[in-house]
Scaffold this active site. Sequence first.
Site, short mmCIF file in Angstrom:
data_model
loop_
_atom_site.label_atom_id
_atom_site.label_comp_id
_atom_site.label_asym_id
_atom_site.label_seq_id
_atom_site.Cartn_x
_atom_site.Cartn_y
_atom_site.Cartn_z
N GLY A 7 -21.11 19.71 14.78
CA GLY A 7 -20.55 19.65 13.87
C GLY A 7 -19.80 20.50 12.47
O GLY A 7 -20.30 21.76 12.81
N LYS A 13 -25.25 16.23 10.39
CA LYS A 13 -26.52 16.68 11.69
C LYS A 13 -27.30 16.43 11.06
O LYS A 13 -27.99 16.18 12.20
CB LYS A 13 -25.68 18.19 11.90
N ALA A 31 -37.62 25.19 11.91
CA ALA A 31 -36.47 25.99 10.95
C ALA A 31 -35.90 27.29 10.67
O ALA A 31 -37.52 27.93 11.02
CB ALA A 31 -37.25 25.79 9.69
N THR A 32 -35.03 27.92 10.95
CA THR A 32 -34.25 28.84 11.16
C THR A 32 -33.85 29.45 9.96
O THR A 32 -33.57 30.21 9.40
CB THR A 32 -33.48 28.97 12.01
N GLY A 33 -33.21 28.78 8.32
CA GLY A 33 -33.57 28.86 7.78
C GLY A 33 -34.47 30.03 6.74
O GLY A 33 -35.65 30.28 6.97
N HIS A 47 -33.79 19.92 2.01
CA HIS A 47 -33.83 20.25 3.77
C HIS A 47 -35.97 19.03 4.41
O HIS A 47 -35.68 18.47 5.21
CB HIS A 47 -34.08 20.50 4.20
N ASP A 80 -33.36 23.21 13.58
CA ASP A 80 -32.20 23.52 12.68
C ASP A 80 -31.54 25.25 12.16
O ASP A 80 -32.96 24.82 11.16
CB ASP A 80 -32.69 22.31 11.02
#
Length: 165
Positions: A7, A13, A31-33, A47, A80
């Site tokens: 989305g 999401k 977590a990829t951030g 988050h 995410d």
Amino acid sequence: MITLITGGVKSGKSSFALKLSENFEKKAFIATGVAFDEEMKKRIEKHKQERIGFDTFEEPIEIYKIIESLNQKYEVAILDCLTTYLGNLFYYEKDIEYYTKKLIDSLQRINYNLIIITNEVGWGIIPENKLSRKYVDILGLLNKKVASLSDNVYLMVSGIGVKIK
């Protein structure tokens, strides 16, 4: 089982993914951030506060290793997100074809419920620069591959999850 949630930005999401995972006891969060600036640090902290009860694995590049390492250990994991992950590959100038193939391969070997979050970035205007167009194209193709492997696919529209597969 793989569930893909896609989305637009701020469409709900992550909240939807957390809701899908709430009935599981042994939960992981991939977590990829990366906190490149203050604004991103605040997003990451927000988050983290939302995902109580999860074991968190932070990995910007080699997420396939984390995905595979969770086998036999967790009932559910949330990844995410693919959008940020691909941005990391661009930022760190990694071999995108190699890493996305490793990711796709790892998805075919899981034995737990994996909820993957991504964004639809190709619904607007065509970006004016070559790098952005390349990013949009690669993310679109990656989303297609992941969706084809997924048991369930949801499109988030204004906070509402619409099941499309």
